[in-house]
Scaffold this motif. Structure first.
Motif, PDB file in Angstrom:
ATOM      1  N   ALA A 158       6.420  20.926  28.778  1.00 49.43           N
ATOM      2  CA  ALA A 158       7.204  22.651  29.010  1.00 49.43           C
ATOM      3  C   ALA A 158       7.919  21.862  30.770  1.00 49.43           C
ATOM      4  O   ALA A 158       7.194  20.966  30.690  1.00 49.43           O
ATOM      5  N   VAL A 159       9.543  22.634  30.110  1.00 41.93           N
ATOM      6  CA  VAL A 159      10.246  22.463  31.907  1.00 41.93           C
ATOM      7  C   VAL A 159      10.271  23.133  32.730  1.00 41.93           C
ATOM      8  O   VAL A 159      10.763  24.566  32.070  1.00 41.93           O
ATOM      9  N   ALA A 160      10.326  23.477  33.834  1.00 40.72           N
ATOM     10  CA  ALA A 160      10.927  24.494  34.789  1.00 40.72           C
ATOM     11  C   ALA A 160      12.147  24.119  35.336  1.00 40.72           C
ATOM     12  O   ALA A 160      12.542  23.129  35.680  1.00 40.72           O
ATOM     13  N   GLY A 161      13.215  25.119  34.827  1.00 38.02           N
ATOM     14  CA  GLY A 161      14.331  25.088  35.851  1.00 38.02           C
ATOM     15  C   GLY A 161      14.759  24.919  37.588  1.00 38.02           C
ATOM     16  O   GLY A 161      13.362  26.049  38.090  1.00 38.02           O
ATOM     17  N   GLY A 197       3.075  15.910  37.118  1.00 36.34           N
ATOM     18  CA  GLY A 197       2.858  16.709  35.716  1.00 36.34           C
ATOM     19  C   GLY A 197       2.107  17.993  35.658  1.00 36.34           C
ATOM     20  O   GLY A 197       1.962  18.427  34.514  1.00 36.34           O
ATOM     21  N   THR A 198       2.326  18.907  37.104  1.00 36.10           N
ATOM     22  CA  THR A 198       1.747  20.266  36.958  1.00 36.10           C
ATOM     23  C   THR A 198       2.408  21.681  37.705  1.00 36.10           C
ATOM     24  O   THR A 198       1.426  21.048  38.785  1.00 36.10           O
ATOM     25  N   VAL A 199       3.553  21.169  36.856  1.00 34.78           N
ATOM     26  CA  VAL A 199       4.526  22.200  37.514  1.00 34.78           C
ATOM     27  C   VAL A 199       3.908  23.985  37.516  1.00 34.78           C
ATOM     28  O   VAL A 199       3.171  24.143  35.807  1.00 34.78           O
ATOM     29  N   MET A 200       2.972  24.453  38.074  1.00 35.96           N
ATOM     30  CA  MET A 200       2.228  25.599  38.048  1.00 35.96           C
ATOM     31  C   MET A 200       2.730  26.845  37.325  1.00 35.96           C
ATOM     32  O   MET A 200       2.158  27.516  36.660  1.00 35.96           O
ATOM     33  N   CYS A 201       3.767  27.528  37.481  1.00 32.46           N
ATOM     34  CA  CYS A 201       4.954  28.054  36.893  1.00 32.46           C
ATOM     35  C   CYS A 201       5.898  27.714  36.516  1.00 32.46           C
ATOM     36  O   CYS A 201       7.103  27.377  37.103  1.00 32.46           O
ATOM     37  N   MET A 237       2.069  31.474  30.074  1.00 38.51           N
ATOM     38  CA  MET A 237       2.486  30.919  29.154  1.00 38.51           C
ATOM     39  C   MET A 237       1.806  29.221  30.006  1.00 38.51           C
ATOM     40  O   MET A 237       2.206  27.906  29.162  1.00 38.51           O
ATOM     41  N   THR A 238       2.225  29.115  30.998  1.00 36.59           N
ATOM     42  CA  THR A 238       1.876  27.183  31.786  1.00 36.59           C
ATOM     43  C   THR A 238       0.938  27.064  31.769  1.00 36.59           C
ATOM     44  O   THR A 238       0.133  25.964  31.005  1.00 36.59           O
ATOM     45  N   HIS A 274       1.925  18.033  29.670  1.00 39.18           N
ATOM     46  CA  HIS A 274       2.299  17.815  31.299  1.00 39.18           C
ATOM     47  C   HIS A 274       3.648  18.607  31.278  1.00 39.18           C
ATOM     48  O   HIS A 274       4.234  19.052  30.314  1.00 39.18           O
ATOM     49  N   VAL A 275       3.657  19.682  32.218  1.00 38.80           N
ATOM     50  CA  VAL A 275       4.293  20.350  32.447  1.00 38.80           C
ATOM     51  C   VAL A 275       5.397  20.624  33.830  1.00 38.80           C
ATOM     52  O   VAL A 275       4.661  19.239  34.883  1.00 38.80           O
ATOM     53  N   LEU A 276       6.328  19.190  34.109  1.00 41.51           N
ATOM     54  CA  LEU A 276       7.194  19.086  34.613  1.00 41.51           C
ATOM     55  C   LEU A 276       9.456  19.623  35.307  1.00 41.51           C
ATOM     56  O   LEU A 276       8.831  21.177  34.842  1.00 41.51           O
ATOM     57  N   PHE A 277       9.534  19.447  36.084  1.00 41.54           N
ATOM     58  CA  PHE A 277      10.489  20.557  37.037  1.00 41.54           C
ATOM     59  C   PHE A 277      12.290  19.547  37.065  1.00 41.54           C
ATOM     60  O   PHE A 277      11.753  18.564  36.896  1.00 41.54           O
ATOM     61  N   GLN A 278      13.230  19.950  36.687  1.00 42.32           N
ATOM     62  CA  GLN A 278      14.106  19.608  36.460  1.00 42.32           C
ATOM     63  C   GLN A 278      15.233  20.590  37.248  1.00 42.32           C
ATOM     64  O   GLN A 278      15.693  21.086  37.257  1.00 42.32           O
ATOM     65  N   ARG A 279      15.447  19.024  38.626  1.00 45.12           N
ATOM     66  CA  ARG A 279      15.948  19.881  40.110  1.00 45.12           C
ATOM     67  C   ARG A 279      17.355  19.674  39.615  1.00 45.12           C
ATOM     68  O   ARG A 279      18.153  20.704  40.324  1.00 45.12           O
ATOM     69  N   ASN A 280      17.768  18.759  38.198  1.00 50.06           N
ATOM     70  CA  ASN A 280      19.726  19.027  38.380  1.00 50.06           C
ATOM     71  C   ASN A 280      19.961  20.630  36.723  1.00 50.06           C
ATOM     72  O   ASN A 280      20.599  20.425  36.534  1.00 50.06           O
TER      73      ASN A 280
END
Length: 462
Positions: A211-214, A249-253, A291-292, A301-307
């Protein structure tokens, strides 16, 4: 980065802004001056209190908690420095993606959301766009029809027979989805042209990514005082905190405003997710955090995309704001319990200590909510001047962290809003977490309901 064209017109005058900021800094520096001039008095008061065992305990517990939080902040800073955004891939490498937009009582904003998604820099043949009206009572469906008329076969729209909640609308979208990646976007959110490409890119060549967080920013920050203040807090929460979490690799939400999921990861837990209960009652809040959790539990792993930017509306009135925060905090309580059931087991390959540290910090906040509330009330009664002065001085120091971060990354003038927001939260929203803990079993979205006047107009039209 930020497109002024998508931002609402300014309804918050410059004179009002200046007055709020002036009052804020007069209050903060006044507290600093009070602390300086009354220091001998405060010191004498403290010495007298030290004669009691209770105050002695409070002192050491307070210093311990402060040390823990400072250590955690340093830990996040180290992780933040290691964070690297995933660069966007070319058209050929992009996976097929289904974008799902649930809508309820959203009006014209859902149309703007759908148009912004359709205009994204993403291959049309690899993009499926779905929007689901969750039994809205206003003209949301008409705006969806307008978007459908303009976009044609590029957009599929559906109506729920009645309002079942966001989770059920998303569930229907997941069932209809054909893409390898599912991207969910709130119906009051505007994406940048390259957002969808940036959201899908981390999945390419990284089988561990589930998963990826915006990166969520405030759309209506120019319209009212509350959104303007929260804009700085949002930037810090996402661009600093989630960047650090992503390194583990652990964005909580993954936020409801913008999140992406691997198809297999969603389908593996879809039944558990839609049938999730808490204390015997169906869960109709916190669908994003749930879901996360379920994806993390699978070992992904759950990641974050700063862009990957999305601009979303947030409440402009205090009542709607605290309702939103109550919903978030209730979800945190529920999902921290759920996460604790697997986070201390061998839930995935590789290091897991960072994930556990993040969870333990969440528990510190929850477990300390009532003791800190009682301590606060104790000091308000026994030493009101000392309490107010120390609280404001602490706000001046701690808010400077957020302000400096925002000033470096974005705009110096807007960074000053970190200070009034901290005062606002400390003195008007301090009760949210204790209340959410006590009412964690309660359900309900709390916001998105139409005002009575608009409700009556909608019923008359029907």
């Amino acid at each position: 980065m930020e497109k002024e064209s998508v931002l609402p017109k300014n309804k918050f005058s410059n004179s009002s802004k200046q007055l709020v900021l002036l009052g804020t800094f007069l209050l903060l520096f006044g507290a600093l001056a009070t602390a300086y001039f009354f220091f001998p008095y405060f010191q004498e008061m403290q010495l007298e209190k030290m004669n009691t065992g209770f105050d002695h305990i409070l002192k050491y517990v307070g210093f311990t908690l402060l040390a823990i939080q400072i250590s955690f902040l340093i830990y996040l800073f180290v992780l933040y420095l290691k964070y690297k955004v995933v660069k966007p891939v070319d058209n050929e490498s992009l996976p097929t993606s289904t974008i799902i937009v649930p809508a309820y009582n959203e009006g014209e904003l859902v149309y703007k959301t759908l148009i912004s998604l359709a205009e994204s820099d993403y291959p049309e043949e690899k993009m499926q766009l779905i929007s689901i009206d969750d039994g809205s009572k206003d003209d949301t469906w008409n705006w969806m029809l307008k978007a459908k008329n303009e976009l044609g076969e590029r957009l599929a729209i559906y109506q729920q027979p009645k309002n079942k909640g966001k989770r059920h609308a998303l569930h229907r979208g997941f069932k209809l989805a054909t893409g390898d990646i599912f991207i969910t976007v709130d119906s009051d959110s505007i994406v940048e042209k390259n957002t969808l490409r940036n959201m899908a890119s981390p999945f390419v060549g990284n089988e561990k990514c589930g998963a990826v967080a915006g990166n969520v920013r405030v759309l209506n920050r120019k319209k009212a005082l509350i959104p303007r203040m929260l804009n700085v807090s949002f930037a810090f929460s996402f661009e600093f905190v989630r960047s650090a979490q992503s390194t583990l690799g652990t964005v909580m939400c993954t936020p409801g405003a913008l999140a992406a999921y691997r198809k297999e990861a969603v389908l593996n837990c879809l039944s558990d997710w839609i049938n999730q209960t808490f204390n015997g009652q169906p869960s109709d809040i916190g669908e994003d955090r749930a879901m996360t959790n379920m994806i993390l539990k699978q070992g992904y792993h759950v990641l974050f995309q700063r862009n990957a930017f999305v601009f979303t509306n947030i409440p402009e009135r205090y009542k709607n704001l605290y309702k939103m925060f109550i919903r978030w905090e209730r979800s945190n309580v529920r999902e921290n319990i759920a996460m604790s059931k697997f986070a201390f087991k061998n839930f995935r390959e590789g290091a897991k200590s960072g994930t556990r540290i993040l969870l333990l910090n969440q528990w510190v906040k929850i477990l300390c909510a009532y003791p800190l509330l009682l301590v606060m009330l104790y000091f308000i009664v026994s030493s009101p001047l000392l309490f107010i002065t120390s609280a404001l001085v602490s706000i001046l120091v701690l808010s400077s962290v957020q302000a400096l971060f925002y000033a470096k990354k974005h705009d110096i003038s807007d960074s000053f809003w970190a200070y009034p927001y901290s005062i606002f939260y400390t003195f008007t929203l301090f009760w949210i977490t204790p209340y959410a803990i006590a009412t964690a079993s309660k359900s309900g979205w709390l916001t998105r309901e139409l005002p009575q006047k608009k409700m009556a107009m909608a019923l008359n039209k029907n």
